[in-house]
Write a protein that holds these residues in place. Structure first.
Motif, PDB file in Angstrom:
ATOM      1  N   ARG A 180      -9.883   2.955 -11.703  1.00 55.15           N
ATOM      2  CA  ARG A 180      -8.647   3.151 -10.945  1.00 55.15           C
ATOM      3  C   ARG A 180      -8.712   4.442 -10.107  1.00 55.15           C
ATOM      4  N   THR A 181      -9.110   5.543 -10.744  1.00 63.55           N
ATOM      5  CA  THR A 181      -9.163   6.825 -10.036  1.00 63.55           C
ATOM      6  C   THR A 181     -10.276   6.817  -8.988  1.00 63.55           C
ATOM      7  N   ALA A 182     -11.430   6.261  -9.350  1.00 60.47           N
ATOM      8  CA  ALA A 182     -12.556   6.251  -8.403  1.00 60.47           C
ATOM      9  C   ALA A 182     -12.201   5.421  -7.162  1.00 60.47           C
ATOM     10  N   ALA A 183     -11.642   4.247  -7.381  1.00 63.17           N
ATOM     11  CA  ALA A 183     -11.302   3.364  -6.245  1.00 63.17           C
ATOM     12  C   ALA A 183     -10.213   3.996  -5.388  1.00 63.17           C
ATOM     13  N   SER A 184      -9.244   4.650  -6.027  1.00 64.44           N
ATOM     14  CA  SER A 184      -8.148   5.272  -5.265  1.00 64.44           C
ATOM     15  C   SER A 184      -8.702   6.393  -4.379  1.00 64.44           C
ATOM     16  N   GLY A 185      -9.635   7.195  -4.918  1.00 60.54           N
ATOM     17  CA  GLY A 185     -10.226   8.310  -4.163  1.00 60.54           C
ATOM     18  C   GLY A 185     -11.015   7.803  -2.967  1.00 60.54           C
ATOM     19  N   LEU A 186     -11.803   6.767  -3.190  1.00 63.96           N
ATOM     20  CA  LEU A 186     -12.635   6.204  -2.122  1.00 63.96           C
ATOM     21  C   LEU A 186     -11.754   5.625  -1.011  1.00 63.96           C
ATOM     22  N   ALA A 187     -10.711   4.923  -1.425  1.00 63.62           N
ATOM     23  CA  ALA A 187      -9.805   4.325  -0.438  1.00 63.62           C
ATOM     24  C   ALA A 187      -9.122   5.426   0.368  1.00 63.62           C
ATOM     25  N   TRP A 188      -8.609   6.441  -0.313  1.00 60.80           N
ATOM     26  CA  TRP A 188      -7.898   7.534   0.358  1.00 60.80           C
ATOM     27  C   TRP A 188      -8.808   8.204   1.384  1.00 60.80           C
ATOM     28  N   ALA A 189     -10.082   8.444   1.022  1.00 64.56           N
ATOM     29  CA  ALA A 189     -11.017   9.123   1.926  1.00 64.56           C
ATOM     30  C   ALA A 189     -11.246   8.323   3.212  1.00 64.56           C
ATOM     31  N   ASN A 190     -11.049   7.023   3.146  1.00 59.86           N
ATOM     32  CA  ASN A 190     -11.270   6.175   4.327  1.00 59.86           C
ATOM     33  C   ASN A 190      -9.981   5.727   5.000  1.00 59.86           C
ATOM     34  N   GLY A 191      -8.869   6.317   4.560  1.00 58.68           N
ATOM     35  CA  GLY A 191      -7.588   5.979   5.179  1.00 58.68           C
ATOM     36  C   GLY A 191      -7.079   4.604   4.773  1.00 58.68           C
ATOM     37  N   LEU A 192      -7.524   4.138   3.605  1.00 58.70           N
ATOM     38  CA  LEU A 192      -7.074   2.819   3.135  1.00 58.70           C
ATOM     39  C   LEU A 192      -6.104   2.981   1.975  1.00 58.70           C
ATOM     40  N   ARG A 193      -5.306   1.973   1.736  1.00 58.03           N
ATOM     41  CA  ARG A 193      -4.322   2.041   0.668  1.00 58.03           C
ATOM     42  C   ARG A 193      -4.610   0.946  -0.357  1.00 58.03           C
ATOM     43  N   LEU A 194      -4.470   1.295  -1.624  1.00 51.63           N
ATOM     44  CA  LEU A 194      -4.582   0.280  -2.673  1.00 51.63           C
ATOM     45  C   LEU A 194      -3.182   0.008  -3.202  1.00 51.63           C
ATOM     46  N   PHE A 195      -2.830  -1.243  -3.315  1.00 53.02           N
ATOM     47  CA  PHE A 195      -1.484  -1.605  -3.774  1.00 53.02           C
ATOM     48  C   PHE A 195      -1.492  -1.904  -5.263  1.00 53.02           C
ATOM     49  N   ASP A 196      -0.481  -1.389  -5.946  1.00 49.36           N
ATOM     50  CA  ASP A 196      -0.337  -1.704  -7.362  1.00 49.36           C
ATOM     51  C   ASP A 196       0.123  -3.146  -7.512  1.00 49.36           C
ATOM     52  N   ARG A 197      -0.111  -3.674  -8.701  1.00 49.15           N
ATOM     53  CA  ARG A 197       0.107  -5.104  -8.964  1.00 49.15           C
ATOM     54  C   ARG A 197       1.501  -5.609  -8.582  1.00 49.15           C
ATOM     55  N   GLU A 198       2.538  -4.813  -8.850  1.00 47.82           N
ATOM     56  CA  GLU A 198       3.904  -5.313  -8.628  1.00 47.82           C
ATOM     57  C   GLU A 198       4.500  -4.871  -7.280  1.00 47.82           C
ATOM     58  N   GLU A 199       3.757  -4.068  -6.523  1.00 53.28           N
ATOM     59  CA  GLU A 199       4.358  -3.468  -5.315  1.00 53.28           C
ATOM     60  C   GLU A 199       4.820  -4.504  -4.291  1.00 53.28           C
ATOM     61  N   LEU A 200       3.942  -5.445  -3.969  1.00 42.70           N
ATOM     62  CA  LEU A 200       4.277  -6.397  -2.902  1.00 42.70           C
ATOM     63  C   LEU A 200       5.159  -7.535  -3.410  1.00 42.70           C
ATOM     64  N   THR A 201       4.859  -8.014  -4.609  1.00 37.78           N
ATOM     65  CA  THR A 201       5.710  -9.079  -5.167  1.00 37.78           C
ATOM     66  C   THR A 201       7.141  -8.554  -5.314  1.00 37.78           C
ATOM     67  N   GLY A 202       7.271  -7.264  -5.658  1.00 38.52           N
ATOM     68  CA  GLY A 202       8.597  -6.660  -5.800  1.00 38.52           C
ATOM     69  C   GLY A 202       9.364  -6.670  -4.479  1.00 38.52           C
ATOM     70  N   VAL A 203       8.675  -6.368  -3.374  1.00 41.08           N
ATOM     71  CA  VAL A 203       9.340  -6.375  -2.054  1.00 41.08           C
ATOM     72  C   VAL A 203       9.791  -7.795  -1.713  1.00 41.08           C
ATOM     73  N   LEU A 204       8.936  -8.767  -1.978  1.00 39.15           N
ATOM     74  CA  LEU A 204       9.280 -10.161  -1.652  1.00 39.15           C
ATOM     75  C   LEU A 204      10.485 -10.618  -2.483  1.00 39.15           C
ATOM     76  N   ARG A 205      10.486 -10.225  -3.752  1.00 38.63           N
ATOM     77  CA  ARG A 205      11.601 -10.601  -4.629  1.00 38.63           C
ATOM     78  C   ARG A 205      12.898  -9.972  -4.112  1.00 38.63           C
ATOM     79  N   SER A 206      12.843  -8.668  -3.768  1.00 40.57           N
ATOM     80  CA  SER A 206      14.055  -7.982  -3.283  1.00 40.57           C
ATOM     81  C   SER A 206      14.561  -8.604  -1.977  1.00 40.57           C
ATOM     82  N   ALA A 207      13.633  -9.172  -1.199  1.00 46.16           N
ATOM     83  CA  ALA A 207      14.041  -9.780   0.083  1.00 46.16           C
ATOM     84  C   ALA A 207      14.594 -11.188  -0.123  1.00 46.16           C
ATOM     85  N   GLY A 208      14.627 -11.651  -1.366  1.00 45.52           N
ATOM     86  CA  GLY A 208      15.228 -12.957  -1.656  1.00 45.52           C
ATOM     87  C   GLY A 208      14.258 -14.123  -1.585  1.00 45.52           C
TER      88      GLY A 208
END
Ligand SMILES: C[S@@+](CC[C@H](N)C(=O)[O-])C[C@H]1O[C@@H](n2cnc3c(N)ncnc32)[C@H](O)[C@@H]1O
Length: 254
Positions: A204-232
């Motif tokens: 988790r930490t290694a992948a997050s560091g590598l992504a950050w260094a390249n300007g990429l974002r890693l999404f947590d498991r519930e982040e996107l499903t949560g937005v879709l749920r809140s949008a109905g």
């Protein structure tokens, strides 16, 4: 003779004039709403997407390699078939392919439609759209250069909206997502493919560091499903595969 590729006129008909900052330019074979700007080249990953070299090898080499790296075991063709299924494409639907790159998926979506169906591929990168026009101009596909953070369409104007392999490199992914939800019509389906942050350490930490260094974002498991749920949205599904996640949902009928 087969059917001719879609003219930019059909894409132009869908635009909301109140959301345009300039007169659209169609001289390059796609409709350009952005003109000259460096705005989309802030991170290393974004700069790559504006390189003519990357655009020229994207569909054949870059994207398959990305799939192997992120999805472990899947192929781009399988991802494409899954997207068509998740979006339930067919008939005269209007489909928006956000951050379409060289139109690799837009072409597939267009070929699943019939009649007045239209697949709009939207991207900010000129080299990517030049490839789309060159390699993936097919009947029922049209291309548009615009900013995914401010989609130039009226609310509820698409029956299906897709965004594959892009939310992790856009600096404001939740703005893009909220725009995608805005243009999704009642009964319409949304499909996303993006990154997934591993749960287990030390990966988790290694992948997050590598992504950050390249300007990429890693999404947590519930982040996107949560937005879709809140949008109905309903029928929300998530499939995790390696460092990738495939998320889909449907906006209920009013
Ligand atoms: C990796 S490509 C994805 C192409 C295709 N969807 C796929 O799955 O292969 C990501 C694309 O996102 C586009 N992009 C990034 N930020 C954007 C923005 N704000 N508006 C529109 N497109 C954007 C880039 O130009 C690039 O072509």
């Amino acid at each position: 003779m087969g059917e001719p590729p879609v003219s930019t006129a059909r894409v132009r008909e869908l635009l909301d004039p109140s959301r345009l900052d300039r007169e659209p330019d169609d001289s390059a074979g796609y409709l350009d709403l952005l003109g000259d700007t460096e705005e989309y080249r802030r991170t290393r990953a974004q700069r790559a997407m504006h390189s003519g070299l990357v655009a020229s090898i994207y569909q054949r080499w870059w994207r398959p390699a990305l799939t192997v790296l992120l999805s472990q075991g899947a192929t781009v063709e399988e991802e494409g078939r899954e997207a068509v299924r998740l979006l339930d494409l067919g008939g005269p639907m209007r489909v928006l392919d956000v951050a379409c790159g060289p139109g690799n998926f837009t072409r597939l979506f267009a070929s699943a439609l019939s009649g007045d169906g239209l697949a709009v591929g939207l991207d900010a990168s000129e080299p990517m759209l030049a490839r789309a026009v060159r390699d993936n101009a097919v009947p029922r596909a049209g291309y548009l250069r615009a900013d995914a953070r401010r989609l130039p369409f009226p609310t509820a104007s698409f029956d299906a909206v897709c965004c594959y392999a892009a939310l992790y490199l856009v600096p404001e992914p939740f703005t893009v997502l909220s725009e995608m939800l805005r243009v999704l019509a009642p009964g319409g389906r949304l499909a996303l493919m993006t990154s997934l942050r591993p749960d287990a350490e030390p990966l988790r930490t290694a992948a997050s560091g590598l992504a950050w260094a390249n300007g990429l974002r890693l999404f947590d498991r519930e982040e996107l499903t949560g937005v879709l749920r809140s949008a109905g949205l309903v029928d929300i599904r998530q499939r995790a595969g390696g460092f990738a996640q495939f998320v889909s949902g449907r906006r209920p009928l009013d």
